[in-house]
Every structure is written in C-alpha cells, then in structure tokens.
Scaffold this active site. Sequence first.
Site, mmCIF file in Angstrom:
data_model
loop_
_atom_site.group_PDB
_atom_site.id
_atom_site.type_symbol
_atom_site.label_atom_id
_atom_site.label_comp_id
_atom_site.label_asym_id
_atom_site.label_seq_id
_atom_site.Cartn_x
_atom_site.Cartn_y
_atom_site.Cartn_z
ATOM 1 N N PRO A 24 0.774 -1.243 0.000
ATOM 2 C CA PRO A 24 0.000 0.000 0.000
ATOM 3 C C PRO A 24 0.809 1.300 0.000
ATOM 4 O O PRO A 24 0.208 2.363 -0.087
ATOM 5 C CB PRO A 24 -0.836 -0.122 1.279
ATOM 6 C CG PRO A 24 -0.035 -1.010 2.170
ATOM 7 C CD PRO A 24 0.688 -1.963 1.283
ATOM 8 N N THR A 37 -1.936 -6.421 0.737
ATOM 9 C CA THR A 37 -3.105 -5.663 0.324
ATOM 10 C C THR A 37 -3.427 -4.610 1.392
ATOM 11 O O THR A 37 -3.087 -4.777 2.563
ATOM 12 C CB THR A 37 -4.295 -6.615 0.049
ATOM 13 O OG1 THR A 37 -5.339 -5.879 -0.581
ATOM 14 C CG2 THR A 37 -4.830 -7.257 1.321
ATOM 15 N N MET A 66 -12.129 1.191 -2.260
ATOM 16 C CA MET A 66 -12.678 2.243 -3.127
ATOM 17 C C MET A 66 -14.139 2.527 -2.767
ATOM 18 O O MET A 66 -14.996 2.612 -3.644
ATOM 19 C CB MET A 66 -12.542 1.824 -4.601
ATOM 20 C CG MET A 66 -11.096 1.606 -5.019
ATOM 21 S SD MET A 66 -10.905 0.632 -6.558
ATOM 22 C CE MET A 66 -11.140 -1.063 -5.977
ATOM 23 N N ASP A 80 1.694 1.755 -11.743
ATOM 24 C CA ASP A 80 0.491 2.556 -11.532
ATOM 25 C C ASP A 80 0.824 3.788 -10.699
ATOM 26 O O ASP A 80 1.793 3.797 -9.948
ATOM 27 C CB ASP A 80 -0.566 1.725 -10.793
ATOM 28 C CG ASP A 80 -1.173 0.667 -11.694
ATOM 29 O OD1 ASP A 80 -1.090 0.821 -12.916
ATOM 30 O OD2 ASP A 80 -1.724 -0.310 -11.164
ATOM 31 N N GLY A 123 -0.684 -2.332 -3.832
ATOM 32 C CA GLY A 123 -1.399 -3.361 -3.082
ATOM 33 C C GLY A 123 -1.010 -4.745 -3.551
ATOM 34 O O GLY A 123 0.166 -5.039 -3.762
ATOM 35 N N ASP A 124 -2.008 -5.601 -3.705
ATOM 36 C CA ASP A 124 -1.832 -6.978 -4.168
ATOM 37 C C ASP A 124 -2.498 -7.084 -5.538
ATOM 38 O O ASP A 124 -3.676 -6.769 -5.667
ATOM 39 C CB ASP A 124 -2.516 -7.937 -3.174
ATOM 40 C CG ASP A 124 -2.300 -9.404 -3.525
ATOM 41 O OD1 ASP A 124 -1.998 -9.722 -4.692
ATOM 42 O OD2 ASP A 124 -2.434 -10.234 -2.616
ATOM 43 N N LYS A 145 -2.674 4.336 -14.215
ATOM 44 C CA LYS A 145 -3.934 3.735 -13.779
ATOM 45 C C LYS A 145 -4.215 4.057 -12.316
ATOM 46 O O LYS A 145 -3.329 4.136 -11.497
ATOM 47 C CB LYS A 145 -3.871 2.217 -13.953
ATOM 48 C CG LYS A 145 -4.804 1.725 -15.023
ATOM 49 C CD LYS A 145 -4.548 0.286 -15.343
ATOM 50 C CE LYS A 145 -5.370 -0.646 -14.516
ATOM 51 N NZ LYS A 145 -5.221 -2.035 -14.967
#
Lengths: 268, 268
Positions: free
Chosen positions: A30, A136, A188, A53, A107-108, A75
């Site tokens: 993270p 994650t 999210m 990303d 994250g994962d 992204k």
Amino acid sequence: MTYANDHTALPRTKGAVLRAGEVCFAGSGPGDADLLTIKVLKALQEADVILYDRLVSDEIMALAGEQALLEDVGKEGFGPQMSQEEICSRLVAHALKGRKVLRLKSGDPTVFGRLDEELVAVEEAGLAYQVFPGITSASAAVASIGQSLTQRGRNSSVRFLTGHDTKGFADHDWAQLARAGEVAAIYMGKKSARFIQGRLLMHGAATDTPVTLVENASRANQRVIATTLATLADDLAAAQLTGPALTFIGLAPRASAAALETLKMELA
Amino acid sequence: MTYANDHTALPRTKGAVLRAGEVCFAGSGPGDADLLTIKVLKALQEADVILYDRLVSDEIMALAGEQALLEDVGKEGFGPQMSQEEICSRLVAHALKGRKVLRLKSGDPTVFGRLDEELVAVEEAGLAYQVFPGITSASAAVASIGQSLTQRGRNSSVRFLTGHDTKGFADHDWAQLARAGEVAAIYMGKKSARFIQGRLLMHGAATDTPVTLVENASRANQRVIATTLATLADDLAAAQLTGPALTFIGLAPRASAAALETLKMELA
C-alpha cells in the site's frame, strides 16, 4: 525526492527472480517501502523496464535499479491515463524484445488489481509470466488499528469488496453483512458510502455498528477515522479524504491503538 | 540447515523497526523467505527474543539475528504445544525485561492468526505493541495458479473463511457461496471438505464448480490439485496432503499456470 536509497545488498535468500522475455506482475503493497516483499524488491532491482500505476509510492519507485526504464501508466490516478489496450501492448512489446518486464501494481495484484486483462494479453502473445503477491491495503490498515480481520467468537470469515460494484450486490449479500459480528473491508468505497450505509441499515444493521476509515494506509500521511454506521456518510464528508481509503465495516480501532493514533496526530 | 544466510545489508528504506520493552506481532508469510516483507526481515534481525509458530519455515528462522533467543511455541503444529496462557505470559515477561520481543506467526497475523488473545494480554500489562502484516497464504496461492481473487464481471467480492468454523455457518452463507462466480478461500479446510462440498451442493452449486487445493503455498514442496465440487472430497482423500492447505472455491488454475505446474512436477 530526498528519500534515502543506498541499498547495497539483499539477503541472499534465493537467486534472481526475473527472467528475460517474461512479464512479472507484482504488488508493491500500500505504499510504505518497508511493506515490500523481498521478492518484489529484487524484481525492482533486476527489471529492465517497469510499468507502474500512479498509486505506487515514490519511495518504492526510488528503489528501482538504475538500468530500469520507468513507464508511468497512470492507472488508478485522477489525471490522464493510458488505455488498458495500450498497457497490454506495451507489456507484450517489451517482453518480445527480450527484456525483464515488471508490471508493478499497488497493493496486491490479485485483489481488485485488474490483473486478468493484462495477464491474458501476455498469455495470448505466447509469453511466460509470474505473479508476485503484495500486502493488500486491508491487511496493512487493520494492523495499524490493532485489530484482526477474523476473531474467534466474533467472525469466522471476512469479505473484501469494492465500493464500485456494490450497486450490483444482491439483497442477501447486504442482509448478511448487516449481521452483528460481520467484518468487511470495502475498497474504493468513498463514493458509495451513503449507499452502503443505507443498504446495511435497511437490512437491519445496528446504527452503532463500528466503522473505521483508513486513508493512505501505511503511508506517512495515513489518517484513521473511527465512526459508526449511523454517522459514516457525514463523518466521511467532513473528513474530506483525498487519498485512497479503505472502509472497515464491523471494526473499531483498538483503544490503545486509537490512543497512539491520536498521539501521532497531535505530534504531527 | 544448509540454507544460505549471508545477508549483510538491507536497503535503508527506513530506520530500525523494533523498540525495547515492546511486543511486535508480525506475519512471516506462507513460507518462502522471499515473501517476507522488508519490515519483518528487519524485525527478525533486530529482535532480542523471537516466539515463533511451528509453521514459520526454517529458511525464515535462519534469517534471525545471532543475538536472538528463539522460542518455538509450537502453535499450529501437531506435536505438543504451549498453552495460549503460557505464550501470553512469556510475551509479557520478556517485554517487561526491556527486550525487543518479536511474536512471529505464519501468514498474516490478522487473518486466522489468533492475534487478539495475545494482543489483549500485552495491552493489559500496560505494554506497547505493533502489528506488522504478512502475505496471507490465499494471496500467495492464488498468484501461483495465475488467478485473481476478484475479477471484473465475475466476482466483486471475495471471502476468506476457516474450515474449522464452517459448521456454525448460517444457511444463507452457504446459499451465497453456492452462486456461480463466487470465490472463497478456505483456510484449514481439509477436514471439513466433505461437509463443505455437501452444503454447497445442497444449496444449488453446480457440480462442475472449479475447486483448487494448494498445499504448502509458496514452498518448494507446493502442490496444486485442480478438481471440481463433485470430486473435491475424493480427490482430496486421494492426494493425502500432509502440509497446510488452502481450498479455493470457484477458481481453477489458469491453463498456462497449470501447464507450468505440471512441468515443474515432472521435472522434480
């Protein structure tokens, strides 16, 4: 970028992890560079090209080897971003040139990482790939509030879901999440907070069900907002979160962890 | 133990991670030392005393600092094991002596890690603690079969559950897991495989629902068994698994990953 980056040697736990002409999909965790796995750190150091990303932190990108070509594919960011097709075609093109290609996701990659579309493109090009897991954000966030995702006598299962797709959730999903003791980590979920609140209350969840929001999990600017289902949407609006946030339904920060968090904020 | 262990320097991503007189609860990941986070590797090197579960792999314990006192508390093993009370009292006693105490659990301490009982003991003794996440075995296992835990258009949520407690599962949990496209990772599900199979079929799950068993995830002796809900219990019995195993409901190994796995097995 003043971040220290004088890594000289890794523990020789195993040999090299990347191979020429292959694509490695990896999770950066993270944000905290200390939450990288050794395997992904090695991949960062070995890669010829890294497509990353926007949510991958600067301190992690600073660990890339000097030879690496860095491509921000944008992204999950809010600015202009590369199309999925373009990302796939770049992954394939680099690997066909015999490069060690690292596709780094925050994250994962297997948890809301949109891994499959890219993996299929690589597979269809006849190329080999590997997938390296990452921490994650739910895992880092729950650790920071001193809680477990599962606990004997409270919940024997935990669910990860995304706020993006909650409108397609069936009614019995909501009924189940509304039960006392259930724990869910919503990725999210900022935009859907009011919707989720409404559904859970409609299905009989207690208004005082604990809810915890963790923004920028594991990063220096992490914020923790402890609220309840009754006040979730209002508290979220008041907090004006700008970073990625995780919402825990059914978890409050442990008292001692909350005290620590308050202390940190006062000292900051 | 012939495992190479000549680590000399870590990337100086951040400073030291442990503090004297505190307890750090940390996850070692599922076994592969390369899946340790940098943070937990630092903790292994800094700790004065390490209380570890039997499932933490030898190659990870070999990375402990030379000064560290190592205490096998045996949990999750099959031999004699220390009582939970004894583990708690040792954690507290070591920390009260001003030591840097590392409580190392396999996987992620927040996922079926029985973290809370030990954390409460430390809290009640007035001691400070930290929790460091680890790669949970579902994450490593799913990466090894080239699949995602979530996928657009297939499942927008994933559930982790434990086979131990499945008999207490409500009927609508089973009904939901039985739907097409659902994905669940079942920890410690070997003994309950026939029960789970029966419940899912009773609630209308398709007999050809893919099921994948991953034994010893991430380790050199990892085995992958691809089956379906119809043949789960029989294939599991035939495989005679002896190591920790994770069961994925709703996931089959990606074809190319399966080919790789077969190849590995033929070469082994």
